[in-house]
Design a protein around this motif. Structure first.
Motif, PDB file in Angstrom:
ATOM      1  N   GLY A   1       6.128   8.039   6.148  1.00 53.56           N
ATOM      2  CA  GLY A   1       5.864   6.820   5.396  1.00 53.56           C
ATOM      3  C   GLY A   1       6.618   6.803   4.080  1.00 53.56           C
ATOM      4  O   GLY A   1       7.212   5.795   3.697  1.00 53.56           O
ATOM      5  N   TRP A   2       6.606   7.931   3.363  1.00 48.62           N
ATOM      6  CA  TRP A   2       7.346   8.030   2.109  1.00 48.62           C
ATOM      7  C   TRP A   2       8.853   7.933   2.351  1.00 48.62           C
ATOM      8  O   TRP A   2       9.584   7.338   1.549  1.00 48.62           O
TER       9      TRP A   2
ATOM     10  N   SER B   1       3.097   3.683   9.857  1.00 46.29           N
ATOM     11  CA  SER B   1       2.408   2.803   8.913  1.00 46.29           C
ATOM     12  C   SER B   1       2.114   1.496   9.626  1.00 46.29           C
ATOM     13  O   SER B   1       2.902   1.017  10.421  1.00 46.29           O
TER      14      SER B   1
ATOM     15  N   ASN C   1       0.856  -1.182   0.000  1.00 42.21           N
ATOM     16  CA  ASN C   1       0.000   0.000   0.000  1.00 42.21           C
ATOM     17  C   ASN C   1       0.889   1.228   0.000  1.00 42.21           C
ATOM     18  O   ASN C   1       1.879   1.285   0.736  1.00 42.21           O
TER      19      ASN C   1
ATOM     20  N   PRO D   1       2.381   4.635   0.991  1.00 45.21           N
ATOM     21  CA  PRO D   1       2.391   5.272   2.309  1.00 45.21           C
ATOM     22  C   PRO D   1       1.623   6.583   2.302  1.00 45.21           C
ATOM     23  O   PRO D   1       1.370   7.180   1.262  1.00 45.21           O
ATOM     24  N   THR D   2       1.290   7.002   3.499  1.00 38.07           N
ATOM     25  CA  THR D   2       0.671   8.304   3.680  1.00 38.07           C
ATOM     26  C   THR D   2       1.583   9.106   4.596  1.00 38.07           C
ATOM     27  O   THR D   2       2.135   8.568   5.554  1.00 38.07           O
ATOM     28  N   GLY D   3       1.763  10.341   4.293  1.00 43.29           N
ATOM     29  CA  GLY D   3       2.579  11.206   5.133  1.00 43.29           C
ATOM     30  C   GLY D   3       4.053  11.141   4.778  1.00 43.29           C
ATOM     31  O   GLY D   3       4.524  10.189   4.163  1.00 43.29           O
TER      32      GLY D   3
END
Length: 166
Positions: free
Chosen positions: A56-57, A121, A49, A51-53
């Motif tokens: 996470g990236w 995450s 999935n 990442p968000t934020g």
């Protein structure tokens, strides 16, 4: 990840380690076979999935860079030689390349654990790990191929081996 995911990763890791300990002929047309197996299994079973934020990236970017660096180093450290008797070019992993492989897996698990414990995450899965391994194995295969080609490795299994040294 559930127990099946861990068993799949464990089985593929064991397969890769066993395969690395065996000498194998370097043939250009089949060099990405193991990377494609890892990528295919990773895509089929899922678990990747986006990442968000920013954290996470950052974790994803670090994982990709780590996979690439380990793949390049493993490619340089894999033992590659030409058999003077038949002219074929062979490769075999070393204790260091195997340790780097296992280290990459452990680093990926550690990164996932850190991300989970810090609420960065909680959705990293088997597919993501297998795609990271595919990247590493693919880069290693390309480096080994380039080194082997300089020694006269065959581009395909249908091509004859280079003539043996007199």
């Amino acid at each position: 990840m559930d127990a099946w995911n861990y068993l799949i990763i464990l089985a593929l890791v064991i397969y890769a380690i066993v395969r690395q300990t065996q000498k194998h002929e370097v043939v250009g047309s089949t060099r990405f076979k193991l990377a494609l197996i890892y990528a295919g299994v990773g895509l089929v079973i899922g678990g990747f999935n986006l990442p968000t934020g920013p954290w996470g990236w950052s974790f994803l970017g670090f994982s990709l860079v780590l996979s690439a660096v380990v793949g390049l180093v493993r490619g340089r450290l894999t033992h590659v030689w030409r058999d003077p008797a038949d002219g074929r070019v062979w490769a075999q992993g070393t204790a260091v390349t195997i340790a780097l492989f296992v280290g990459l897996i452990l680093a990926k698990v550690a990164l996932g654990t850190i991300a989970y414990l810090n609420d960065i995450s909680d959705d990293g899965g088997t597919g993501e790990v297998l795609l990271m391994i595919a990247l590493m194995v693919g880069l290693q295969a390309e480096i080994v191929w380039r080194r082997a080609r300089a020694l006269g490795a065959r581009a395909s299994s249908r091509a004859p081996a280079a003539p043996a040294a007199p």
